[in-house]
Design a protein around this motif. Structure first.
Motif, short mmCIF file in Angstrom:
data_model
loop_
_atom_site.label_atom_id
_atom_site.label_comp_id
_atom_site.label_asym_id
_atom_site.label_seq_id
_atom_site.Cartn_x
_atom_site.Cartn_y
_atom_site.Cartn_z
N MET A 1 -3.37 17.80 -12.52
CA MET A 1 -4.11 16.75 -11.88
C MET A 1 -5.03 16.01 -12.84
SD MET A 1 -5.13 16.92 -8.08
CE MET A 1 -4.19 17.64 -6.82
N ALA A 2 -5.41 16.67 -13.91
CA ALA A 2 -6.30 16.03 -14.87
C ALA A 2 -5.62 14.85 -15.54
CB ALA A 2 -6.77 17.05 -15.90
N ASP A 3 -4.28 14.83 -15.49
CA ASP A 3 -3.54 13.75 -16.13
C ASP A 3 -3.41 12.51 -15.24
OD1 ASP A 3 -3.20 15.29 -18.37
OD2 ASP A 3 -1.20 15.99 -17.81
N GLU A 4 -3.81 12.63 -13.97
CA GLU A 4 -3.70 11.49 -13.08
C GLU A 4 -4.62 10.37 -13.54
OE1 GLU A 4 -4.05 12.06 -8.90
OE2 GLU A 4 -2.89 13.91 -8.96
N GLN A 5 -4.09 9.16 -13.55
CA GLN A 5 -4.88 8.00 -13.94
C GLN A 5 -5.36 7.29 -12.69
OE1 GLN A 5 -1.88 6.19 -16.47
NE2 GLN A 5 -3.14 6.69 -18.26
N LYS A 6 -6.58 6.80 -12.74
CA LYS A 6 -7.11 6.07 -11.60
C LYS A 6 -6.37 4.75 -11.46
CE LYS A 6 -11.67 8.07 -11.55
NZ LYS A 6 -13.10 7.82 -11.37
N GLN A 7 -6.07 4.44 -10.21
CA GLN A 7 -5.34 3.21 -9.91
C GLN A 7 -6.11 2.39 -8.90
OE1 GLN A 7 -1.35 4.13 -8.67
NE2 GLN A 7 -0.75 4.90 -10.68
N ILE A 8 -5.79 1.13 -8.87
CA ILE A 8 -6.37 0.23 -7.89
C ILE A 8 -5.25 -0.63 -7.33
CG2 ILE A 8 -6.95 -1.54 -9.59
CD1 ILE A 8 -9.50 -2.04 -7.87
N THR A 9 -5.35 -0.97 -6.06
CA THR A 9 -4.35 -1.83 -5.43
C THR A 9 -4.96 -3.20 -5.23
OG1 THR A 9 -3.39 0.08 -4.30
CG2 THR A 9 -2.82 -2.11 -3.44
N ILE A 10 -4.27 -4.20 -5.75
CA ILE A 10 -4.70 -5.60 -5.63
C ILE A 10 -3.50 -6.40 -5.15
CG2 ILE A 10 -5.60 -7.62 -6.84
CD1 ILE A 10 -6.84 -5.64 -8.89
N ASP A 11 -3.67 -7.09 -4.04
CA ASP A 11 -2.59 -7.89 -3.45
C ASP A 11 -1.31 -7.07 -3.26
OD1 ASP A 11 -4.22 -10.15 -3.33
OD2 ASP A 11 -3.60 -10.85 -5.32
N GLY A 12 -1.48 -5.81 -2.83
CA GLY A 12 -0.34 -4.97 -2.54
C GLY A 12 0.32 -4.34 -3.75
N LYS A 13 -0.20 -4.59 -4.94
CA LYS A 13 0.38 -4.01 -6.16
C LYS A 13 -0.61 -3.04 -6.77
CE LYS A 13 2.93 -8.23 -7.22
NZ LYS A 13 3.10 -9.33 -8.18
N GLN A 14 -0.10 -1.93 -7.29
CA GLN A 14 -0.96 -0.93 -7.91
C GLN A 14 -1.05 -1.16 -9.41
OE1 GLN A 14 0.03 3.10 -6.81
NE2 GLN A 14 -1.38 2.91 -5.09
N TYR A 15 -2.27 -0.97 -9.92
CA TYR A 15 -2.53 -1.11 -11.35
C TYR A 15 -3.31 0.11 -11.83
CZ TYR A 15 -1.47 -6.00 -10.34
OH TYR A 15 -0.86 -7.17 -9.93
N ILE A 16 -3.02 0.53 -13.04
CA ILE A 16 -3.79 1.60 -13.66
C ILE A 16 -5.04 0.96 -14.25
CG2 ILE A 16 -3.81 3.33 -15.50
CD1 ILE A 16 -0.74 3.54 -15.10
N LEU A 17 -6.22 1.50 -13.87
CA LEU A 17 -7.48 0.91 -14.31
C LEU A 17 -7.58 0.79 -15.82
CD1 LEU A 17 -10.12 2.40 -11.85
CD2 LEU A 17 -9.38 0.03 -12.04
#
Length: 70
Positions: free
Chosen positions: A1-17
Motif C-alpha cells: 500500500m505504501a506504493d499507492e500514488q495519490k490521485q485526483i479526479t477532474i472532469d471524470g478523469k483520474q490523474y496522479i498528483l
C-alpha cells in the motif's frame, strides 16, 4: 500500500498528483482554499440568518397593536 500514488479526479478523469505540473498543483491549492472560504462564508451566513430571524421574532413580539389602517 505504501506504493499507492495519490490521485485526483477532474472532469471524470483520474490523474496522479505527482504527475501534475507545478501550475496545476497550484491551481488545485487555490481551489481548495476557495472551497474552504465558501464553506466558512456559508456557516457565517447561516449564523447571521439565524440572528436576523431572532431579531424579527423579538421585534414582532414588541410591536404595538396595529391600528387597522392597512
Amino acid at each position: 500500500m505504501a506504493d499507492e500514488q495519490k490521485q485526483i479526479t477532474i472532469d471524470g478523469k483520474q490523474y496522479i498528483l505527482d504527475d501534475l505540473s507545478d501550475t496545476a498543483k497550484s491551481q488545485l491549492l487555490g481551489i481548495q482554499a476557495a472551497d474552504q472560504k465558501i464553506n466558512m462564508l456559508k456557516q457565517d451566513l447561516a449564523l447571521v440568518q439565524t440572528a436576523r430571524n431572532a431579531y424579527i421574532k423579538v421585534l414582532s413580539e414588541n410591536l404595538p397593536e396595529a391600528n387597522g389602517d392597512a
